[in-house]
Enzyme design. Structure first.
Site, PDB file in Angstrom:
ATOM      1  CG  ASP A  40      -0.100  -0.006   3.199  1.00 51.65           C
ATOM      2  OD1 ASP A  40       0.896   0.265   2.363  1.00 51.65           O
ATOM      3  OD2 ASP A  40      -0.652  -0.620   3.519  1.00 51.65           O
ATOM      4  CB  ALA A  41       0.191   4.720   0.324  1.00 49.93           C
ATOM      5  CE  LYS A  76      -3.955  -6.473   8.594  1.00 53.95           C
ATOM      6  NZ  LYS A  76      -4.793  -6.214   7.643  1.00 53.95           N
ATOM      7  NE  ARG A  77       4.297  -3.826   6.239  1.00 56.42           N
ATOM      8  CZ  ARG A  77       3.310  -3.409   5.445  1.00 56.42           C
ATOM      9  NH1 ARG A  77       1.928  -3.084   6.186  1.00 56.42           N
ATOM     10  NH2 ARG A  77       2.844  -3.105   4.051  1.00 56.42           N
ATOM     11  CE  LYS A 189     -10.114  -0.566   2.268  1.00 56.09           C
ATOM     12  NZ  LYS A 189     -10.224   0.159   2.931  1.00 56.09           N
ATOM     13  CE  LYS A 191      -5.436  -1.284   1.151  1.00 54.42           C
ATOM     14  NZ  LYS A 191      -6.044  -0.086   2.698  1.00 54.42           N
ATOM     15  CG  ASP A 220      -7.353   3.160   3.295  1.00 51.62           C
ATOM     16  OD1 ASP A 220      -6.181   3.621   3.704  1.00 51.62           O
ATOM     17  OD2 ASP A 220      -6.977   1.446   3.259  1.00 51.62           O
ATOM     18  CG  ASN A 222      -3.260   2.585   3.941  1.00 54.25           C
ATOM     19  OD1 ASN A 222      -3.315   1.751   2.642  1.00 54.25           O
ATOM     20  ND2 ASN A 222      -3.695   1.232   4.754  1.00 54.25           N
ATOM     21  CD  GLU A 246     -10.272   2.817   5.613  1.00 54.99           C
ATOM     22  OE1 GLU A 246      -9.600   1.873   5.773  1.00 54.99           O
ATOM     23  OE2 GLU A 246     -10.987   2.586   4.227  1.00 54.99           O
ATOM     24  CD  GLU A 272      -6.808   0.444   8.634  1.00 56.53           C
ATOM     25  OE1 GLU A 272      -6.037   0.146   8.178  1.00 56.53           O
ATOM     26  OE2 GLU A 272      -8.019   1.206   7.523  1.00 56.53           O
ATOM     27  CG  ASP A 295      -9.176  -4.731  13.860  1.00 53.27           C
ATOM     28  OD1 ASP A 295      -9.490  -5.058  14.635  1.00 53.27           O
ATOM     29  OD2 ASP A 295      -8.214  -4.765  12.642  1.00 53.27           O
ATOM     30  CG  HIS A 322      -9.274  -2.575   9.856  1.00 52.98           C
ATOM     31  ND1 HIS A 322      -8.085  -2.954  10.271  1.00 52.98           N
ATOM     32  CD2 HIS A 322      -8.492  -2.077   8.637  1.00 52.98           C
ATOM     33  CE1 HIS A 322      -7.112  -3.413   9.753  1.00 52.98           C
ATOM     34  NE2 HIS A 322      -7.043  -2.777   8.382  1.00 52.98           N
ATOM     35  CD  GLU A 342     -10.878  -3.821   5.207  1.00 56.02           C
ATOM     36  OE1 GLU A 342     -10.212  -3.076   4.170  1.00 56.02           O
ATOM     37  OE2 GLU A 342     -11.302  -3.784   6.228  1.00 56.02           O
TER      38      GLU A 342
END
Length: 394
Positions: A40-41, A76-77, A189, A191, A220, A222, A246, A272, A295, A322, A342
């Site tokens: 994503d961004a 995540k990550r 949606k 990005k 979104d 981000n 978003e 989120e 979330d 989210h 979502e």
């Protein structure tokens, strides 16, 4: 490594109303590989690496009467091993508790790890237990969780995100959108937030022309725009008839979001990345959001989500939780105002069941609780396990 030591910590005074007690729990850390690295961004601006996996913390809770519930959190990550480690440390505090006393147990778990606070990784670890207890309670009642909570509807509008990431070429993005709509999903949606905003606009134009004006479309960013860019892009995006913009700004910039929401006709959505009810309260206090996007695993579970939902409903805000549709479908169905959920297909390998989607809506099933069970593949992806107490009937 599995530990099966029996622990009987101090519990609240219990009387004849206590009909069952927690006697066993199992924690599992499960690493879900993604078929394609996701960008994503935040990746294109150099803040994060592409995402290749999601790490889940599953909590299974059993009682003396042999009833069981399942819940999960995720990261995540980074953060998966930390969530598992914290959950393992506080897990003994559940043994001997009445599983119906969910709010009190949440508070007890917070105090069990009080020195690390009431936000972030600590409450995300607690969330797995909390969600499992709500699943157990609904199963004991023989009801889908949405019905236990008091549903306002049996289906919820849904939109797809997983087909619209920035690593996806535009032609593939259009094919993904077509496939999502054909599968019964109601909105799309995509990005945005590239360093080159003109590239975002070209991509968005292609999607809107492909979908037509009647399909709900969201974008979104981000958190990758500063205030000036968000204002310029927000004005440029007005012509696309978006359902929302978003995360246009940093998740904690409540004042910036408030100014943007006041200046734009397009609704502003965020929330989120916040990791507690208290952090969301600042958005509400500043009138910084039109659509709140909590979330449940991130803010501490269903108990905390319900607190936040009550605050949001008082302000007549729209709701679009989210990720984690397997949980949020039930919570959105119980929200007074018509919400969105979502759709992500990433989690499908983890669960034996599938959610029914048709006519733009995701439908609550008749299965009790959350209505999910773990697949053998999920067990195979398990990297760590910890148990407390004794499982009944096994």
């Amino acid at each position: 490594m599995v530990s099966t030591r029996n622990v009987t910590p101090h519990t609240a005074q219990q009387g004849e109303a206590t009909l069952d007690r927690i006697s066993w729990l199992r924690l599992s850390s499960v690493t879900l590989p993604l078929a394609t690295p996701v960008s994503d961004a935040k990746v294109l601006t150099g803040r994060q690496k592409a995402m290749t996996e999601v790490v889940f913390l599953f909590a299974e809770v059993g009682t003396e009467q042999g009833r069981e519930g399942i819940g999960f959190s995720y990261s995540k990550r980074a953060g998966g091993p930390g969530q598992f480690a914290h959950a393992k440390e506080i897990a003994p505090a559940l043994i001997g508790e009445d599983p119906s006393d969910i709010a009190r147990i949440w508070t007890k778990l917070v105090w069990a790890g009080a020195s690390v606070g009431r936000s972030g990784l600590s409450t995300q670890a607690i969330a797995a237990f909390d969600i499992a207890l709500w699943d157990l309670k609904a199963k004991r009642a023989g009801l889908p969780l949405a019905k236990l909570l008091g549903a306002h509807r049996d289906s919820v509008r849904c939109y797809n995100t997983s087909g619209g990431f920035l690593h996806t070429p535009t032609e593939q993005l259009l094919e993904n959108a077509t496939a999502s709509l054909a599968a019964g999903i109601g909105g799309i949606k995509i990005k945005v937030g590239r360093p080159d905003s003109k590239a975002d606009l070209r991509r968005l134009t292609a999607v809107r022309e492909h979908l037509g004006d009647d399909v709900p479309l969201m974008v979104d960013a981000n958190q990758q725009w500063d205030r000036a860019t968000a204002q310029r892009m927000g004005r440029a995006l007005e012509e696309y008839g978006l359902t929302w913009i978003e995360e246009p700004l940093d998740a904690y910039d409540a004042r910036g979001h408030a100014a943007l929401a006041a200046a734009l006709d397009t609704p502003v959505a965020t929330g989120e990345m916040l990791a507690s009810v208290a952090e969301h309260e600042e958005l509400l206090r500043q009138d910084a959001v039109d659509i709140i996007q909590p979330d449940a695993p991130r803010i501490g579970g269903i108990t905390q989500f319900l607190r936040l939902a009550a605050l949001a409903e008082q302000r007549h805000l729209d709701l679009a939780p989210h990720f984690a549709m397997e949980i949020h479908l039930h919570l959105a169905a119980a929200y007074p105002h018509e919400p969105w959920v979502e759709h992500f297909d990433w989690l499908e390998p983890l669960f034996n069941e599938r959610l029914h989607i048709a006519d733009g809506r995701m439908h609550v099933s008749s299965r009790p609780g959350l209505g999910i069970t773990l697949t053998e593949q999920a067990r195979a992806w398990t990297t760590a396990v910890h148990e407390e107490g004794t499982r009944q009937g096994h």
